[in-house]
Design a protein around this motif. Structure first.
Motif, short mmCIF file in Angstrom:
data_model
loop_
_atom_site.label_atom_id
_atom_site.label_comp_id
_atom_site.label_asym_id
_atom_site.label_seq_id
_atom_site.Cartn_x
_atom_site.Cartn_y
_atom_site.Cartn_z
N PHE A 122 -4.93 13.55 3.78
CA PHE A 122 -4.93 12.45 2.82
C PHE A 122 -5.29 12.94 1.43
O PHE A 122 -6.23 13.73 1.24
CB PHE A 122 -5.94 11.39 3.29
CG PHE A 122 -6.19 10.29 2.30
CD1 PHE A 122 -7.31 10.31 1.48
CD2 PHE A 122 -5.30 9.23 2.18
CE1 PHE A 122 -7.56 9.30 0.58
CE2 PHE A 122 -5.54 8.20 1.28
CZ PHE A 122 -6.67 8.24 0.48
N GLN A 160 1.45 3.36 9.08
CA GLN A 160 1.97 3.84 7.81
C GLN A 160 3.32 4.49 8.09
O GLN A 160 3.49 5.21 9.07
CB GLN A 160 1.01 4.84 7.18
CG GLN A 160 -0.35 4.23 6.84
CD GLN A 160 -1.32 5.21 6.26
OE1 GLN A 160 -0.96 6.29 5.80
NE2 GLN A 160 -2.60 4.84 6.24
N LEU A 216 3.80 14.41 1.17
CA LEU A 216 4.33 13.26 1.89
C LEU A 216 3.82 11.96 1.28
O LEU A 216 2.66 11.85 0.91
CB LEU A 216 3.90 13.31 3.35
CG LEU A 216 4.46 14.44 4.19
CD1 LEU A 216 3.64 14.63 5.45
CD2 LEU A 216 5.92 14.16 4.55
N PHE A 221 6.30 6.96 6.76
CA PHE A 221 6.40 8.13 5.90
C PHE A 221 7.81 8.35 5.38
O PHE A 221 8.80 8.06 6.05
CB PHE A 221 5.95 9.38 6.66
CG PHE A 221 4.46 9.50 6.80
CD1 PHE A 221 3.80 8.80 7.80
CD2 PHE A 221 3.72 10.27 5.92
CE1 PHE A 221 2.43 8.90 7.93
CE2 PHE A 221 2.34 10.37 6.04
CZ PHE A 221 1.69 9.68 7.04
N TYR A 239 -0.05 12.20 0.97
CA TYR A 239 -0.65 13.20 1.85
C TYR A 239 -0.04 14.56 1.50
O TYR A 239 1.05 14.65 0.94
CB TYR A 239 -0.34 12.91 3.32
CG TYR A 239 -1.02 11.68 3.88
CD1 TYR A 239 -0.48 10.40 3.69
CD2 TYR A 239 -2.19 11.79 4.64
CE1 TYR A 239 -1.10 9.27 4.22
CE2 TYR A 239 -2.81 10.66 5.17
CZ TYR A 239 -2.26 9.42 4.96
OH TYR A 239 -2.87 8.30 5.50
N TYR A 262 -4.63 6.77 -2.20
CA TYR A 262 -3.79 5.63 -1.90
C TYR A 262 -3.98 4.51 -2.93
O TYR A 262 -5.00 4.43 -3.61
CB TYR A 262 -3.98 5.15 -0.47
CG TYR A 262 -4.96 4.01 -0.25
CD1 TYR A 262 -6.30 4.28 0.00
CD2 TYR A 262 -4.54 2.68 -0.23
CE1 TYR A 262 -7.19 3.25 0.25
CE2 TYR A 262 -5.43 1.66 0.02
CZ TYR A 262 -6.75 1.94 0.26
OH TYR A 262 -7.65 0.92 0.50
N ARG A 307 0.84 -1.20 0.00
CA ARG A 307 0.00 0.00 0.00
C ARG A 307 0.88 1.25 0.00
O ARG A 307 1.90 1.31 0.70
CB ARG A 307 -0.93 0.01 1.21
CG ARG A 307 -2.02 -1.04 1.06
CD ARG A 307 -3.12 -0.88 2.07
NE ARG A 307 -4.22 -1.79 1.76
CZ ARG A 307 -5.31 -1.92 2.49
NH1 ARG A 307 -5.45 -1.20 3.59
NH2 ARG A 307 -6.25 -2.76 2.14
N TYR A 333 0.55 5.65 -0.04
CA TYR A 333 -0.35 6.76 0.23
C TYR A 333 0.34 8.08 -0.10
O TYR A 333 1.55 8.22 0.07
CB TYR A 333 -0.71 6.81 1.72
CG TYR A 333 -1.21 5.51 2.30
CD1 TYR A 333 -0.32 4.51 2.67
CD2 TYR A 333 -2.57 5.29 2.51
CE1 TYR A 333 -0.76 3.31 3.21
CE2 TYR A 333 -3.03 4.09 3.06
CZ TYR A 333 -2.12 3.11 3.41
OH TYR A 333 -2.57 1.93 3.95
#
Lengths: 112, 118
Positions: free
Chosen positions: B45, B107, B91, B109, B35, B48, B31, B33
């Motif tokens: 957010f 999660q 991010l 980063f 941001y 994703y 996964r 994501y």
């Protein structure tokens, strides 16, 4: 609407004492909560998390408490160290989703 | 230690130009994501992916924004016709899909890409 709120923009504590950072949420669908620490010019670093089936999770100097009825969680750091000085973010995840919803952050300063 | 990496770390561009950012997740994470973080706020957010499929997009992700993860590994985020309001830290984070009885949703980063639109 701000679903996760950290009402204290800043907190200052003495080295060796306890730091308590607070977070409130409004969304009843949140079932997992996380705390992240962020230094300037770096991405957030995962610290500790808690599932809604628990009311406490501990990892070394860090303890997170969850009060579901009050929709409130807190992060306790004991003892606080100068290296803990950073911005702390509370984040939450909904039962059915993957996105994290963050609070505005609290700047913690630990004075030697 | 191969954490999440992002490139570039800083980007200054003029209003109206297109920009593209890259994110390389932790290798075993399926996964990824995106941001966005502005001054004094927490990360917000954007979107994703699970493997190469884009599973969710925020309403913050206007038509000028597009993200891809073509082979399920690295991802790119493109902003077309940049505006001054796009200035922010972008991010990227990665994670495993939830696992275990209690679930694990952490999660991780990257360092972010700071975009300044002049």
């Amino acid at each position: 609407d701000q679903q996760v709120k950290q009402n204290s923009p800043s907190l200052s504590v003495q080295e060796g004492r306890i730091s308590i950072l607070n977070c409130d949420y409004t969304n009843s669908m949140f079932d997992y909560f996380l705390w992240y620490k962020k230094y300037p010019a770096e991405g957030p670093t995962f610290l500790i998390s808690i599932s809604s089936i628990k009311d406490k999770n501990e990892d070394g100097r860090f303890t997170v408490f969850l009060n579901k009825s009050a929709k409130h969680l807190s992060l306790h750091i004991v003892p606080s160290q100068p290296g803990d000085s950073a911005v702390y973010f509370c984040a939450a995840k909904e039962t059915s989703g993957s996105r994290l919803t963050f609070g505005e952050g609290t700047q913690l300063t630990v004075n030697p | 230690d191969t954490g999440v990496s992002q490139d570039p770390r800083h980007k200054i561009t003029k209003r109206g130009q297109n920009v593209t950012f890259r994110c390389d997740p932790i290798s075993e994470h399926n996964r990824l994501y995106w941001y966005r973080q502005t001054l004094g706020q927490g990360p917000e957010f954007l979107t994703y992916f699970q493997n190469e499929a884009q599973l969710e997009k925020s309403r913050l992700l206007s038509d000028r924004f597009s993200a891809e993860r073509p082979k399920g590994s690295f991802s790119t985020l493109e902003i077309q016709r940049t505006e001054q309001g796009d200035s922010a830290m972008y991010l990227c984070a990665s994670s495993l899909a939830e696992s275990g009885l209690a679930g694990s949703y952490e999660q991780y980063f990257g360092p972010g890409t700071r975009l300044t639109v002049t």
